[in-house]
Design a protein around this motif. Structure first.
Motif, PDB file in Angstrom:
ATOM      1  N   MET C  12      17.556 -21.639  -7.273  1.00 33.55           N
ATOM      2  CA  MET C  12      18.674 -20.753  -6.981  1.00 33.55           C
ATOM      3  C   MET C  12      19.810 -21.532  -6.327  1.00 33.55           C
ATOM      4  SD  MET C  12      17.899 -17.955  -8.320  1.00 33.55           S
ATOM      5  CE  MET C  12      18.711 -16.465  -7.808  1.00 33.55           C
ATOM      6  N   ALA C  13      19.445 -22.437  -5.427  1.00 26.11           N
ATOM      7  CA  ALA C  13      20.481 -23.224  -4.753  1.00 26.11           C
ATOM      8  C   ALA C  13      21.228 -24.107  -5.751  1.00 26.11           C
ATOM      9  CB  ALA C  13      19.844 -24.079  -3.660  1.00 26.11           C
ATOM     10  N   PHE C  14      20.449 -24.718  -6.660  1.00 21.94           N
ATOM     11  CA  PHE C  14      21.052 -25.619  -7.630  1.00 21.94           C
ATOM     12  C   PHE C  14      21.952 -24.849  -8.610  1.00 21.94           C
ATOM     13  CE2 PHE C  14      20.472 -26.875 -12.100  1.00 21.94           C
ATOM     14  CZ  PHE C  14      21.151 -28.080 -12.109  1.00 21.94           C
ATOM     15  N   SER C  15      21.405 -23.739  -9.133  1.00 21.89           N
ATOM     16  CA  SER C  15      22.132 -23.036 -10.186  1.00 21.89           C
ATOM     17  C   SER C  15      23.391 -22.384  -9.649  1.00 21.89           C
ATOM     18  CB  SER C  15      21.238 -21.990 -10.825  1.00 21.89           C
ATOM     19  OG  SER C  15      20.819 -21.063  -9.846  1.00 21.89           O
ATOM     20  N   ARG C  16      23.406 -22.137  -8.371  1.00 24.99           N
ATOM     21  CA  ARG C  16      24.545 -21.475  -7.763  1.00 24.99           C
ATOM     22  C   ARG C  16      25.846 -22.234  -7.991  1.00 24.99           C
ATOM     23  NH1 ARG C  16      24.861 -18.508  -2.172  1.00 24.99           N
ATOM     24  NH2 ARG C  16      27.129 -18.470  -2.234  1.00 24.99           N
ATOM     25  N   TRP C  17      25.763 -23.549  -7.859  1.00 30.61           N
ATOM     26  CA  TRP C  17      26.999 -24.301  -8.132  1.00 30.61           C
ATOM     27  C   TRP C  17      26.986 -24.908  -9.538  1.00 30.61           C
ATOM     28  CZ3 TRP C  17      25.957 -29.360  -9.208  1.00 30.61           C
ATOM     29  CH2 TRP C  17      24.773 -29.898  -8.690  1.00 30.61           C
ATOM     30  N   ALA C  18      25.794 -25.113 -10.106  1.00 27.58           N
ATOM     31  CA  ALA C  18      25.750 -25.747 -11.431  1.00 27.58           C
ATOM     32  C   ALA C  18      26.308 -24.820 -12.506  1.00 27.58           C
ATOM     33  CB  ALA C  18      24.319 -26.152 -11.777  1.00 27.58           C
ATOM     34  N   ALA C  19      26.011 -23.528 -12.389  1.00 19.86           N
ATOM     35  CA  ALA C  19      26.439 -22.606 -13.449  1.00 19.86           C
ATOM     36  C   ALA C  19      27.959 -22.596 -13.610  1.00 19.86           C
ATOM     37  CB  ALA C  19      25.897 -21.206 -13.177  1.00 19.86           C
ATOM     38  N   PRO C  20      28.709 -22.369 -12.529  1.00 19.69           N
ATOM     39  CA  PRO C  20      30.173 -22.403 -12.710  1.00 19.69           C
ATOM     40  C   PRO C  20      30.677 -23.770 -13.152  1.00 19.69           C
ATOM     41  CG  PRO C  20      29.582 -22.086 -10.401  1.00 19.69           C
ATOM     42  CD  PRO C  20      28.328 -21.965 -11.180  1.00 19.69           C
ATOM     43  N   MET C  21      30.030 -24.840 -12.665  1.00 21.17           N
ATOM     44  CA  MET C  21      30.489 -26.169 -13.036  1.00 21.17           C
ATOM     45  C   MET C  21      30.362 -26.390 -14.542  1.00 21.17           C
ATOM     46  SD  MET C  21      29.152 -29.792 -11.710  1.00 21.17           S
ATOM     47  CE  MET C  21      28.045 -29.863 -13.081  1.00 21.17           C
ATOM     48  N   PHE C  22      29.197 -25.999 -15.077  1.00 22.12           N
ATOM     49  CA  PHE C  22      29.016 -26.106 -16.527  1.00 22.12           C
ATOM     50  C   PHE C  22      30.054 -25.268 -17.263  1.00 22.12           C
ATOM     51  CE2 PHE C  22      24.319 -27.313 -16.087  1.00 22.12           C
ATOM     52  CZ  PHE C  22      24.590 -28.648 -16.356  1.00 22.12           C
ATOM     53  N   GLY C  23      30.357 -24.114 -16.709  1.00 21.43           N
ATOM     54  CA  GLY C  23      31.336 -23.256 -17.360  1.00 21.43           C
ATOM     55  C   GLY C  23      32.687 -23.941 -17.471  1.00 21.43           C
ATOM     56  N   VAL C  24      33.104 -24.563 -16.387  1.00 13.40           N
ATOM     57  CA  VAL C  24      34.385 -25.268 -16.391  1.00 13.40           C
ATOM     58  C   VAL C  24      34.353 -26.415 -17.394  1.00 13.40           C
ATOM     59  CG1 VAL C  24      35.936 -26.686 -15.009  1.00 13.40           C
ATOM     60  CG2 VAL C  24      34.914 -24.614 -14.020  1.00 13.40           C
ATOM     61  N   MET C  25      33.240 -27.161 -17.376  1.00 10.26           N
ATOM     62  CA  MET C  25      33.102 -28.263 -18.325  1.00 10.26           C
ATOM     63  C   MET C  25      33.216 -27.760 -19.764  1.00 10.26           C
ATOM     64  SD  MET C  25      30.058 -30.594 -16.789  1.00 10.26           S
ATOM     65  CE  MET C  25      29.430 -31.035 -18.388  1.00 10.26           C
ATOM     66  N   ALA C  26      32.550 -26.643 -20.033  1.00 10.36           N
ATOM     67  CA  ALA C  26      32.560 -26.102 -21.401  1.00 10.36           C
ATOM     68  C   ALA C  26      33.983 -25.788 -21.825  1.00 10.36           C
ATOM     69  CB  ALA C  26      31.696 -24.849 -21.472  1.00 10.36           C
ATOM     70  N   ALA C  27      34.720 -25.122 -20.942  1.00 12.94           N
ATOM     71  CA  ALA C  27      36.096 -24.742 -21.291  1.00 12.94           C
ATOM     72  C   ALA C  27      36.919 -25.994 -21.587  1.00 12.94           C
ATOM     73  CB  ALA C  27      36.704 -23.929 -20.151  1.00 12.94           C
ATOM     74  N   GLY C  28      36.811 -26.999 -20.718  1.00 15.04           N
ATOM     75  CA  GLY C  28      37.594 -28.220 -20.898  1.00 15.04           C
ATOM     76  C   GLY C  28      37.247 -28.924 -22.199  1.00 15.04           C
ATOM     77  N   LEU C  29      35.949 -29.156 -22.421  1.00 15.11           N
ATOM     78  CA  LEU C  29      35.518 -29.897 -23.600  1.00 15.11           C
ATOM     79  C   LEU C  29      35.937 -29.176 -24.882  1.00 15.11           C
ATOM     80  CD1 LEU C  29      31.969 -30.956 -22.422  1.00 15.11           C
ATOM     81  CD2 LEU C  29      33.791 -32.507 -23.122  1.00 15.11           C
ATOM     82  N   MET C  30      35.760 -27.850 -24.870  1.00 16.96           N
ATOM     83  CA  MET C  30      36.073 -27.129 -26.094  1.00 16.96           C
ATOM     84  C   MET C  30      37.569 -27.109 -26.354  1.00 16.96           C
ATOM     85  SD  MET C  30      32.947 -24.504 -26.522  1.00 16.96           S
ATOM     86  CE  MET C  30      33.474 -23.062 -26.073  1.00 16.96           C
TER      87      MET C  30
END
Ligand code: HEM
Ligand SMILES: Nc1ncnc2c1ncn2[C@@H]1O[C@H](COP(=O)(O)OP(=O)(O)OP(=O)(O)O)[C@@H](O)[C@H]1O
Ligand SMILES: Nc1ncnc2c1ncn2[C@@H]1O[C@H](COP(=O)(O)OP(=O)(O)OP(=O)(O)O)[C@@H](O)[C@H]1O
Ligand SMILES: [Mg+2]
Ligand SMILES: [Mg+2]
Lengths: 221, 199, 239, 221, 199
Positions: C12-30
């Motif tokens: 839970m601690a990890f996913s809390r910041w990882a989820a939004p980070m991946f989201g930002v990465m996805a938007a940028g890469l795409m």
């Protein structure tokens, strides 16, 4: 071994009376062979071309619809508990059940399939291949169908589930067998299709008992 | 041979509900344990857990003196569902159960004689009366000798004469070193130790 | 990594910041991938329709990859009875179904101009349809069981069985002659594609991957919260 | 009326979950449409010619195999007693059961059949006739299949009996429908085939409840 | 209203066997009759004959005060087989039984409350314990009021608390002019007249 032989005898008797032995299989194909000329039109060469494929597909559909309830009865009347507490591992029990189903229903269908194909005007040399496909494929259908039946135990909407679970597993063997039949009809080498079918069947027979037993244990729990 | 059955710190869950926790007792050869408790307390679930069909959420059931894998071969389970197929004859069902549980055809025939089923063996199971059907289910216990009997309300559908007879047969089983664990709502017609479930 | 995340609190601690980070990465890469994709020259054979590739191919990759994740999670939940693995499997299935549907739809949209037909029953297309059916079967089986643990376990068995379909999808183009082309990126001899196409394609692939990672984590988190809530509600009801 | 409506609701729910509602019907046809090209070869004109007939045949087979056990469950778990002691005559109960089975399984199949035919390349103008045949014929199959299921209650060898009883009753509607379809495909008048099918269906719906109720009473006794 | 049920000179046959002949007794409003007899004597068969499901080989069963066709609508039969479908929820089954037997949805809800089933109504029937399942079957008697109850060993799977409660409910039913004909192996927890079958 002794208990497993006894179990096979019992399952054969049950499958036989459930499915009615070879007569419904023959009647099923007789009905199909009677109807097909009406449905497709009576031109012999058109009929002859689709006959082997029809015989093969009808087998798959018949298996799909009749295998559904392989485990449900035993689950609901407590027999599954008895089987789970027996001397043989549940994997063997599941395999025996599917085998019995195949012996009682699949085998008669396999004998009837080439007859139906010939009755519809398929060239006689195709008959042995139809028989082989039905024989081998029927075994795969029995084991894969049993898997679907075991997974759907204790769920609502059993029929729906079994159809959805089993269809993707039925597709490859039907494709392999159909491929072999069309190749043969076109005068091309057909052994690779049959070999793939046999391979799929071997994999199904070897692997699905594991999954079936796991599913049964899960349902009984 | 099983030298003892030990139930330690057992907890069972059905669906979302915890049935009981910290249940502990033992069954030794020659003993009869009567499980009592309110409807829905978990007696049937406990029997299934002892048979190894239900996985406890905590604690364990140990069969002392046999390998864990062999435990299933050391017991008979007779539940609410008796696993009899209405469309088969009584003899077909009894014979199969005997051979499947490691007994013999002669054993099956002897068990049928003990429970006075001979006249009924040719009948389809669905034609038996409730008491006759239960006697058929009980005959399976005698048809293949196994030390532990797990019984779920075994005597309810029997008439008074057969309750007494069955009590005698249970005494004979324990006298020979057998063990009985029975879920009951009425007292058993033999000396037994009570264990209350989910009190 | 897996054993680190197996602990629910750490997860839970990890996913809390990882989820939004991946989201930002996805938007940028795409965003970059699409930009480069549209800037790439037209194909001399396919014309403009080649740009369909940047949508279709990563969706197809993800369809396979998500199933692999589903299989691994199911295996872990079956063997180790790990609740988090079960939640991960449950969360992955609908995402995989969406990617597979996307691959099917974009593929058949692309097929019309390229092959002159929306659909043919060949091995690649059929095996992807079968993959889609496995996703549906998984979701349906889970939903049809009242008892959540039982439904989860039955579905996990099905997911493992479905793993046999993955190599069939992957190698169907090699094993049977198919309208569909063979592998041109991930193959032993190295990619057979000009960098004009390869770079945006890989960027889009990474973008899809990051999007999946982000959505997956969010869905697992939601599932964990839902389970906590039911446990609390049950305690309240029993008290 | 009120209890019969309740009964219809219950039977619908049961048939729905037993058969799984419209999805297995669709899956069944989807599977069929998927597999047929593999089985008989993918040449479009050959497929198109057999498509409507095959869709119709598959419907008959699906009904034959899935209707078999319509009464058995209720007989074995005591529900048939409850139904026999209700406010409505057993004839109405039997008719409602068959009707529910048709609504839950036959109707979705009837909608799926023309889609499958078109997917296989049948000319679009054939589709309405396939739908009509499937709609009307499905009702006949449901009632006749129910009759077979009721007659086989409590007998050993149920499957065999059903096949022997039901198959001859299935053949005429299948032939009438198939005839109408080939006539249409050949550009000939097809209404007489459809009329015969409708007549057969009307007779089956009117008469088989009487026989079903008698068979159920006999089984319960 | 039924003024009396008269069983005269009744003889029943199952298969080739004559179960009993010349059986005669009456049940009047407010009365509870307990049928006793050995296993296989024909208690269940007698109940089915009274319900009109089994045709006697001799004699007759008369419901005084109602048309013969209306007799089926005046009784509840609760047999060994309880007609509950394992895959449906308790509420679905109870609601259907109530509406089918001429009761209302409110009646079904009230019956469930009386038998303390509320918490279980959302569960699938196959998940109920034996006693809970029997309580659900008994709730159907209350959900639609009918004067005659034909019960086959109604209390066997119930725990001691529920046996007493059910006895009170049966007393309430007869006090309101109802009639009960119950096949039993254990005495009923209420005043009743005994009739022995097949003695
Ligand atoms: C419904 C139809 C289609 C389906 C289901 C489908 C499915 C797939 C799948 C599963 C992959 C991934 C294969 C892998 O990872 O090895 C893939 C890759 C690909 N598809 Fe399709 N496809 C379809 C139609 C098309 C069409 C019409 C074209 C264009 C002519 C096309 C071009 C490609 C290309 C270029 C790749 C990448 C191959 C690689 O580099 O590995 N697909 N497709
Ligand atoms: N799959 C399930 N999901 C939810 N609850 C369940 C499930 N199976 C059983 N239960 C519940 O578990 C409880 C225990 O049932 P069990 O059959 O063990 O009781 P019992 O002690 O044998 O009762 P009885 O005396 O009535 O036979 C019951 O309350 C039942 O409703
Ligand atoms: N269809 C049948 N054919 C032959 N015999 C039958 C048939 N149905 C029932 N019997 C027999 O009829 C007898 C009466 O059965 P019934 O169920 O009425 O007994 P019962 O008094 O209820 O017994 P129990 O106390 O065991 O419930 C039994 O001996 C049974 O074997
Ligand atoms: Mg119990
Ligand atoms: Mg009885």
């Amino acid at each position: 071994m002794r208990p497993l032989v006894t179990l096979l005898g019992r399952e054969l008797a049950l499958a036989w009376s459930r499915g009615g032995g070879p007569l419904p299989a023959l009647a099923f194909y007789a009905g199909m062979a009677t109807l097909l000329p009406f449905a497709v039109g009576p031109e012999p060469e058109r009929l002859a071309a689709v006959a082997p494929g029809f015989a093969w597909l009808a087998l798959a559909l018949a298996s799909l619809l009749s295998l559904e309830r392989l485990f449900e009865r035993d689950f609901e009347d407590g027999t599954l508990d008895l089987l789970a507490l027996g001397p043989a591992p549940l994997e063997a029990v599941c395999a025996i059940k599917c085998l019995a189903q195949w012996l009682a229903a699949g085998l008669p269908l396999a004998f009837a399939a080439p007859l139906a194909a010939i009755a519809l005007g398929a060239p006689v040399p195709v008959a042995p291949l139809v028989f082989l496909c039905a024989l081998i494929g029927g075994l795969a259908f029995a084991f894969v169908g049993g898997l679907g039946a075991a997974l759907a135990l204790g769920s609502r909407r059993g029929g729906l589930l079994i159809a959805i679970i089993v269809l993707p597993l039925f597709a490859p063997p039907v494709i392999f067998g159909g491929g072999a039949l069309t190749q043969l009809a076109a005068g091309l080498p057909w052994t690779s299709g049959l070999a793939l079918l046999a391979g799929w069947t071997a994999a199904a027979v070897a692997l699905s008992p594991l999954a079936m037993a796991a599913a049964c244990r899960n349902a009984v729990d | 041979m099983i030298s003892r059955i030990v139930i330690e710190d057992l907890a069972l869950r059905r669906g979302e509900r915890l049935l009981f926790e910290h249940l502990a007792f033992t069954v030794s050869p020659g003993e009869t344990v009567a499980l009592t408790g309110r409807n829905g307390a978990g007696k049937t679930s406990l029997l299934r857990a002892v048979a190894g069909l239900l996985r406890p959420v905590a604690g364990r059931v140990t069969f002392e003196g046999v390998e864990p894998e062999a435990a299933a071969g050391a017991l008979h389970l007779l539940g609410h569902l008796d696993g009899l197929k209405g469309g088969r004859t009584a003899w077909e069902e009894l014979r199969f159960a005997a051979l499947w549980s490691g007994g013999t055809e002669d054993g099956a025939r002897a068990a049928a004689a003990t429970l006075e089923l001979d006249r009924l063996l040719a009948l389809e199971v669905r034609k038996l009366s409730a008491g006759q059907r239960r006697r058929l289910a009980l005959a399976r216990l005698l048809a293949a000798p196994r030390p532990l009997w797990l019984l779920d309300e075994p005597l309810a559908p029997l008439d008074s004469v057969w309750r007494v007879r069955m009590g005698e047969l249970m005494v004979a089983h324990t006298a020979g070193g057998g063990m009985i664990l029975a879920a009951v709502h009425d007292p058993l017609p033999l000396p037994s130790r009570g264990v209350e479930v989910g009190a | 990594m897996l054993s680190f995340l197996a602990n629910p609190d750490r997860f839970m601690a990890f996913s809390r910041w990882a989820a939004p980070m991946f989201g930002v990465m996805a938007a940028g890469l795409m965003a970059v991938g699409l930009w480069l994709g549209f800037a790439a020259p037209e194909d001399y054979q396919q014309g403009d329709t080649v740009r369909m590739m940047f949508i279709h191919v990563p969706a197809s990759w993800l369809a396979l990859f998500v199933y692999l994740c589903l299989g691994v999670a199911s295996f872990l939940s079956l063997v180790f009875r790990h609740a988090l693995a079960d939640a991960a499997a449950k969360a992955a299935a609908p995402l995989g179904a969406v990617f597979t549907a996307l691959a099917l739809i974009t593929g058949s949209l692309w097929g019309k101009p390229m092959w002159g037909t929306w659909w043919v029953w060949d091995a690649r297309l059929t095996s992807v349809l079968v993959l889609f059916l496995f996703y549906l079967g998984y979701i349906a089986l889970r939903a049809a069981m009242d008892d959540e643990t039982k439904g989860g376990r039955a579905a996990a068995i099905l997911a493992l069985v479905g793993l046999v379909n993955l190599p069939i999808v992957k190698f169907s183009v090699d094993w049977w002659n198919s309208l569909h082309q063979g592998a041109s990126v991930f193959r032993a001899e190295g990619p057979a594609m000009t960098n004009d196409y390869l770079i945006p394609l890989l960027l889009m692939g990474l973008g899809y991957m990051a999007a999946f990672g982000s959505l997956w984590l969010v869905r697992i988190r939601a599932e964990v919260w839902r389970r906590k809530a039911t446990v609390l509600a049950l305690k309240a009801a029993e008290a």
